[in-house]
Design a protein around this motif. Sequence first.
Motif, short mmCIF file in Angstrom:
data_model
loop_
_atom_site.label_atom_id
_atom_site.label_comp_id
_atom_site.label_asym_id
_atom_site.label_seq_id
_atom_site.Cartn_x
_atom_site.Cartn_y
_atom_site.Cartn_z
N GLY A 61 -15.29 2.05 -2.63
CA GLY A 61 -15.02 2.55 -3.97
C GLY A 61 -13.73 1.98 -4.54
O GLY A 61 -13.64 1.64 -5.73
N ALA A 62 -12.70 1.84 -3.67
CA ALA A 62 -11.42 1.29 -4.11
C ALA A 62 -11.57 -0.18 -4.50
O ALA A 62 -11.00 -0.62 -5.51
CB ALA A 62 -10.39 1.44 -2.99
N ILE A 63 -12.32 -0.93 -3.72
CA ILE A 63 -12.55 -2.35 -4.04
C ILE A 63 -13.30 -2.48 -5.36
O ILE A 63 -12.96 -3.34 -6.20
CB ILE A 63 -13.35 -3.04 -2.91
CG1 ILE A 63 -12.46 -3.25 -1.68
CG2 ILE A 63 -13.96 -4.35 -3.37
CD1 ILE A 63 -11.49 -4.41 -1.81
N LYS A 64 -14.30 -1.63 -5.57
CA LYS A 64 -15.08 -1.68 -6.81
C LYS A 64 -14.18 -1.39 -8.01
O LYS A 64 -14.25 -2.06 -9.04
CB LYS A 64 -16.23 -0.69 -6.74
CG LYS A 64 -17.16 -0.74 -7.93
CD LYS A 64 -18.31 0.24 -7.77
CE LYS A 64 -19.24 0.20 -8.98
NZ LYS A 64 -20.36 1.16 -8.84
N TRP A 65 -13.33 -0.38 -7.88
CA TRP A 65 -12.42 -0.02 -8.98
C TRP A 65 -11.45 -1.18 -9.26
O TRP A 65 -11.23 -1.55 -10.41
CB TRP A 65 -11.63 1.24 -8.59
CG TRP A 65 -10.67 1.71 -9.65
CD1 TRP A 65 -10.94 2.55 -10.69
CD2 TRP A 65 -9.28 1.36 -9.76
NE1 TRP A 65 -9.82 2.75 -11.44
CE2 TRP A 65 -8.78 2.03 -10.90
CE3 TRP A 65 -8.43 0.57 -9.03
CZ2 TRP A 65 -7.45 1.93 -11.31
CZ3 TRP A 65 -7.11 0.45 -9.42
CH2 TRP A 65 -6.63 1.12 -10.55
N HIS A 104 0.82 -1.22 0.00
CA HIS A 104 0.00 0.00 0.00
C HIS A 104 0.85 1.27 0.00
O HIS A 104 0.35 2.35 -0.30
CB HIS A 104 -0.94 0.00 1.22
CG HIS A 104 -0.23 -0.02 2.53
ND1 HIS A 104 0.42 -1.13 3.00
CD2 HIS A 104 -0.07 0.94 3.47
CE1 HIS A 104 0.95 -0.86 4.18
NE2 HIS A 104 0.68 0.39 4.49
N ARG A 105 2.15 1.14 0.32
CA ARG A 105 3.04 2.30 0.33
C ARG A 105 3.68 2.57 -1.04
O ARG A 105 4.27 3.64 -1.23
CB ARG A 105 4.16 2.07 1.35
CG ARG A 105 3.67 1.93 2.79
CD ARG A 105 3.46 3.27 3.43
NE ARG A 105 3.19 3.17 4.84
CZ ARG A 105 3.03 4.21 5.65
NH1 ARG A 105 3.13 5.44 5.15
NH2 ARG A 105 2.76 4.05 6.92
N ARG A 118 -7.44 -6.64 -0.20
CA ARG A 118 -7.74 -5.46 0.64
C ARG A 118 -6.50 -4.59 0.78
O ARG A 118 -6.61 -3.35 0.84
CB ARG A 118 -8.26 -5.90 2.01
CG ARG A 118 -9.67 -6.47 1.98
CD ARG A 118 -10.29 -6.55 3.37
NE ARG A 118 -9.58 -7.46 4.25
CZ ARG A 118 -9.82 -8.76 4.33
NH1 ARG A 118 -10.78 -9.30 3.57
NH2 ARG A 118 -9.15 -9.52 5.17
N ARG A 119 -5.32 -5.21 0.83
CA ARG A 119 -4.08 -4.43 0.86
C ARG A 119 -3.93 -3.64 -0.45
O ARG A 119 -3.50 -2.48 -0.45
CB ARG A 119 -2.87 -5.34 1.05
CG ARG A 119 -2.89 -6.20 2.28
CD ARG A 119 -2.62 -5.44 3.53
NE ARG A 119 -1.22 -5.11 3.72
CZ ARG A 119 -0.72 -4.57 4.84
NH1 ARG A 119 -1.51 -4.31 5.85
NH2 ARG A 119 0.55 -4.27 4.93
N LEU A 120 -4.28 -4.27 -1.55
CA LEU A 120 -4.24 -3.58 -2.84
C LEU A 120 -5.26 -2.44 -2.88
O LEU A 120 -4.99 -1.37 -3.46
CB LEU A 120 -4.51 -4.56 -3.98
CG LEU A 120 -3.40 -5.56 -4.29
CD1 LEU A 120 -3.87 -6.56 -5.35
CD2 LEU A 120 -2.13 -4.86 -4.78
N SER A 121 -6.43 -2.65 -2.27
CA SER A 121 -7.43 -1.57 -2.25
C SER A 121 -6.92 -0.38 -1.45
O SER A 121 -7.22 0.78 -1.75
CB SER A 121 -8.76 -2.08 -1.68
OG SER A 121 -8.66 -2.32 -0.29
N LYS A 122 -6.13 -0.65 -0.42
CA LYS A 122 -5.53 0.45 0.36
C LYS A 122 -4.54 1.21 -0.50
O LYS A 122 -4.42 2.45 -0.40
CB LYS A 122 -4.84 -0.14 1.60
CG LYS A 122 -4.51 0.90 2.66
CD LYS A 122 -4.03 0.22 3.94
CE LYS A 122 -3.74 1.25 5.02
NZ LYS A 122 -3.26 0.61 6.28
N TRP A 123 -3.82 0.46 -1.37
CA TRP A 123 -2.91 1.12 -2.32
C TRP A 123 -3.71 2.04 -3.25
O TRP A 123 -3.28 3.16 -3.54
CB TRP A 123 -2.19 0.05 -3.13
CG TRP A 123 -1.37 0.56 -4.28
CD1 TRP A 123 -0.09 1.01 -4.24
CD2 TRP A 123 -1.78 0.68 -5.65
NE1 TRP A 123 0.33 1.39 -5.49
CE2 TRP A 123 -0.70 1.20 -6.38
CE3 TRP A 123 -2.96 0.40 -6.33
CZ2 TRP A 123 -0.76 1.45 -7.75
CZ3 TRP A 123 -3.03 0.63 -7.69
CH2 TRP A 123 -1.93 1.14 -8.39
#
Length: 398
Positions: free
Chosen positions: A373-377, A313-314, A355-360
């Motif tokens: 919204g991040a998960i949907k994208w 995510h960083r 979920r880590r990718l969605s945080k990214w």
Amino acid sequence: MVWRAWQHVKANRGAEGIDNQSISKFEEQLKSNLYKIWNRMSSGSYFPPAVRLVEIPKADGGIRTLGIPTVADRVAQTVAKLYLEPLVEPIFHSDSYGYRPGKSALEAVGVTRTRCWKKDWVIDLDIKGFFDNIDHGLMMRAVRKHTTCPWLLLYIERWLKVPAADETGEIHPRHKGTPQGGVISPLLANLLLHYAFDAWMKREFPRIQFARYADDIIVHCTSERQACYIRDRISRRMQACQLELHPGKTKIVYCKDGHRRKEYPETKFDFLGYTFRSRVALSKTGSFVSFLPGISQKALKSIRTEMRSWRVHRRIYDDLQRLGKLYNPKIRGWLNYYGRYYKTALQPLFNWFNRRLSKWVMWKYKKHPRRSGAIKWLRNVARRSPHVFAHWKCGLYP
């Protein structure tokens, strides 16, 4: 043969020994270094240097101590292995799977899976500190059964007795055991256990099936009474070979499924990164309960720890394609191994990674400040381009 051995060592890479010489440094003066190995081995004057002790944390909280030889010593050990392996490989048992050409851990898992459906009981054997407690006299006796080559016997005995150097540089002599981390150690371990266990089982219990991967052993039995009897016989056999079964880790397991109703305190066991237990399976006619292997909790915890260390995510200055190239080799390896049987057990792990990718996504694109919204994208990207991540290609979408 020395040149062939070098090619093996270079392909396997590995860490430096006590001389702090890496593969690349060794290669800088390759001709000279290989000549020294050949000259000393062929004249009988090769003495292996001490191995470097490295402590590796185990999944159960314990410590596994590895002995890392120098690059030059790994080449020398590989020479000996290339000579010895063709002599002993033909006599090994067909159900010995560890560190053998043409055999694999997944093959052992698959065979064990099939046999658990046919036999109700399993003995999960654990040999206490196997590599650290190998008796040198018994080991050399087993080697002498297959070769009279003077230099091979000389150097194998020297490798068994090679001392170890800890982090402070203190040298510890070795009176038993073989360094876990040496090139020839797995072959020697297989040879000893062939006579201590495989051949003995074939002679004493010819109808009892088992699977052995190095010192990890599963034995299949038809009844609890038979399992108790065979476990006690194996325990006495190990003692006769200067080894000991771990009293807390060796257990008798009931392979319970939808047809086996009996209650028993032990109904699962771990083998080669898989946990065997009752699981729901699907067939053409519906669902049923079967005794199946799936990724173990220890393996899941280890993988999640490594994924967390990536701090994906960083990495907001990388795009998804770059992240995929960075992490797909590892992800693909995990999927190929742990996804072979009961892939559904991997779903929670890759849900967590998604979920880590969605945080990214939330950190990189300010227009997606919320997790939903991040998960949907991310889900839309995964369905359009599943090749970006190896687990997406396997259907493990966000």
